[in-house]
Design a protein around this motif. Structure first.
Motif, short mmCIF file in Angstrom:
data_model
loop_
_atom_site.label_atom_id
_atom_site.label_comp_id
_atom_site.label_asym_id
_atom_site.label_seq_id
_atom_site.Cartn_x
_atom_site.Cartn_y
_atom_site.Cartn_z
N ASP A 127 -4.69 5.56 1.98
CA ASP A 127 -4.89 4.39 1.12
C ASP A 127 -5.73 4.76 -0.10
O ASP A 127 -6.64 5.54 -0.01
CB ASP A 127 -5.58 3.28 1.91
N SER B 41 0.84 -1.19 0.00
CA SER B 41 0.00 0.00 0.00
C SER B 41 0.88 1.24 0.00
O SER B 41 2.02 1.20 0.46
CB SER B 41 -0.92 0.01 1.22
N PRO B 42 0.38 2.38 -0.51
CA PRO B 42 1.17 3.61 -0.52
C PRO B 42 1.65 4.02 0.86
O PRO B 42 2.77 4.51 1.01
CB PRO B 42 0.20 4.65 -1.10
N CYS C 186 10.14 3.36 3.12
CA CYS C 186 11.23 4.05 2.43
C CYS C 186 11.86 5.13 3.30
O CYS C 186 13.09 5.31 3.29
CB CYS C 186 10.72 4.66 1.12
N ILE D 230 -0.71 11.38 2.81
CA ILE D 230 -0.90 10.18 1.99
C ILE D 230 -1.94 9.29 2.65
O ILE D 230 -1.93 9.10 3.85
CB ILE D 230 0.41 9.40 1.86
N LYS E 34 -0.84 -0.12 9.58
CA LYS E 34 -1.42 0.91 8.71
C LYS E 34 -2.36 1.82 9.48
O LYS E 34 -2.53 2.99 9.13
CB LYS E 34 -2.18 0.24 7.56
N VAL F 54 4.56 1.73 1.84
CA VAL F 54 5.72 1.98 0.99
C VAL F 54 6.42 3.26 1.41
O VAL F 54 7.65 3.30 1.57
CB VAL F 54 5.29 2.07 -0.50
N LEU F 55 5.64 4.34 1.60
CA LEU F 55 6.23 5.62 2.02
C LEU F 55 6.92 5.48 3.36
O LEU F 55 8.06 5.92 3.55
CB LEU F 55 5.14 6.69 2.09
#
Length: 531
Positions: A531, A328-329, A336, A529, A521, A332-333
């Motif tokens: 989902d 999911s974004p 990272c 950001i 999450k 991932v964010l």
């Protein structure tokens, strides 16, 4: 019922947890000794070219006046010290006055004399890693960090699959064997292999012991437990400084540290497997035995209904969900940003550590001051983390460290006269980065869910070691106009960038450890950001 709820019923941080926690902290003392021993066993003594054999040139500062005279006429001086790599190549058997006065052509030498006032011997002096081979010293530091990187992924993943204790045993075996191998290495190639295995075991032991210790503790004491781990790490640094001060031979120092580690290994047999991990893998019977033992020693009673199937199902986690960290974004964010912070912190922390020998002053004193600065950073974190939160403390620490490092630009106009500025800002940089590193371990543990926590930490550490791998080369960039300030400027710029990015992470203060990807999450987050 969550595992954190069970821990709270057991007393949060009772007698059993404290006993096991201290036992888990003992290996971390030796982890510090291994990772920072390079400052001494790879120390660079003062050195100069050696005169031909007939002159009996055996001391950096010869007492024989004739030898001293020959050194003065045949070796040029640089910054009031003998040149490290060149001599005039005179015919010293019968030098004429004209030859001496007109000597200007410098020739590279292939034999050296080392000053033994600071180090009796080091790997550098034994294998002549100077002048054209100076980069080999950076290679020796780099390969240790390559071991860190590989271990972060291998041991991290392995301990998620087969258990935390297995990871610890493998790490101990690699460390003890490679330490003996390093001390008796016959050549530089085998030395590199041993240092790789040394780094492989060292970070594997630290990471797995840290996770074991943190999974044992309740939410209310997690910050304290996470920071006290770092204080044990500092105990290892102080012990390293003491041993290095009294043991000036690198081989003897290496063996002394290994003997200490072997004694620590004996205590680990009393540490049980992580009950949290056992439950996440469905091994509830083994977990039940451990939890009942905890309850008995803590003088608490664990209700029988906790072990009923319908309750245990709420605690169990899926078998393996590491891939969902990137599904999911949001994840991932988040992943990272964590990975980038690990990369920068590893680069800056180890870079500043390796830079101790390059800054002015006594290496033992500088190392001890740096360790004291780390202790101060960790103590302040203990008081601030539960008041200000993980995110703010981490970000401010990164910014303080980065700004301090960049501030060494002020020492450039007169680098010799203002060396104390470089030292001061270097220590301030280490203060900020040490605090940020300590927070990041706790922060990462609280952001990754149980089903992927060791993988998440392992991947973070793996990518972080890329920064660590390049750090020795940056630390040795002390050439040119800005000289000793250049590495600190590079470290500072990266630290500021990582600190600002970390503002996008969610706060985890007083939150239960997420068990599943969905729990992670759903952490309260302040980002743009979704989902």
């Amino acid at each position: 019922m969550r595992f954190d709820d069970i821990v709270n019923i057991l007393g949060g941080f009772g007698c059993y947890q404290k006993r096991v926690y201290v036992t888990l902290c003992l290996p971390l003392i030796t982890c510090a000794m291994i990772s920072h021993l390079s400052n001494f066993i790879l120390g660079i003594p003062k050195h100069r070219c050696k005169l031909p054999a007939e002159f009996n040139d055996t001391s950096y500062y010869p007492e024989d006046e004739s030898v001293h005279y020959m050194i003065n006429i045949s070796i040029p001086t640089e910054n009031e010290e003998y040149s490290k790599c060149y001599w005039y190549g005179l015919n010293l058997s019968n030098p004429t006055t004209s030859q001496i006065q007109n000597a200007s052509k410098r020739t590279k030498c292939n034999q050296w004399i080392y000053d033994t006032s600071v180090f009796t011997n080091t790997i550098v002096s034994e294998f002549n890693l100077v002048c054209d081979k100076a980069i080999y010293r950076s290679h020796a530091n780099m390969v240790l960090l390559v071991g860190f990187m590989v271990s972060s992924l291998v041991i991290g993943t392995l301990s998620d699959i087969v258990g935390r204790r297995v990871g610890v045993y493998i790490s101990f075996a690699c460390i003890i064997g490679s330490q003996f191998g390093t001390a008796f290495t016959p050549n530089f190639t085998i030395l590199l292999v041993c240092r790789f295995l040394n780094g492989f075991g060292d970070i594997g032991l630290f990471m797995t012991s840290f996770v074991l210790a943190l999974e044992l503790v309740g939410v209310s004491k997690r910050t304290l437990a996470g920071m006290v781990v770092e204080l044990f790490f500092c105990v290892g640094l102080f012990l390293t400084a003491i041993l290095a001060y009294f043991i000036r031979s690198w081989q003897t120092l290496q063996l002394a540290v290994n003997n200490f580690r072997s004694m620590v290994f004996c205590f680990f047999s009393f540490v049980p497997e992580s009950a949290r991990w056992l439950i996440s893998k469905g091994k509830t019977e083994k977990a039940k035995l451990i939890l009942r033992k905890v309850a008995k020693e803590n003088h608490t009673k664990l209700p029988d209904e906790i072990f009923e199937k319908e309750n245990l199902c709420l605690v169990e986690a899926p078998k393996s969900q590491a891939s969902k960290l990137f599904a999911s974004p949001v994840m991932v964010l988040r992943s990272c940003i964590i990975f980038f912070n690990w990369l920068v912190l590893s680069m800056v922390y180890f870079g500043l550590s390796f830079n101790v020998g390059n800054i002015t002053g006594n290496i033992h004193v500088n190392f001890s001051i740096g360790t004291g600065v780390e202790v101060l950073a960790y103590v302040l974190c203990i008081f601030l983390l539960d008041r200000l939160g993980r995110k703010l403390v981490h970000c401010f620490s990164m910014l303080i460290g980065g700004i301090a490092c960049i501030s060494t630009l002020g020492s450039i106009p007169s680098i010799s006269a203002l060396d104390w500025i470089t030292i001061t800002f270097s220590m301030m940089g280490r203060f900020g980065v040490s605090a940020a590193f300590a927070v990041l371990y706790i922060f990462s543990c609280e952001l990754f869910p149980t089903e992927a926590r060791n993988f998440g930490l392992g991947a973070s550490s793996f990518l972080g070691r890329i920064g660590g791998i390049v750090s020795p080369y940056i630390a040795d960039m002390v050439y040119g106009k800005i000289g000793k300030a250049l590495p600190l400027i590079i470290f500072g710029s990266a630290a500021i960038a990582a600190g600002l990015l970390a503002l996008l992470l969610p706060e985890t203060k007083n939150r239960k450890l997420p068990e599943t990807i969905e729990d992670a999450k759903n952490l309260v987050r302040i980002t743009i950001i979704c989902d």
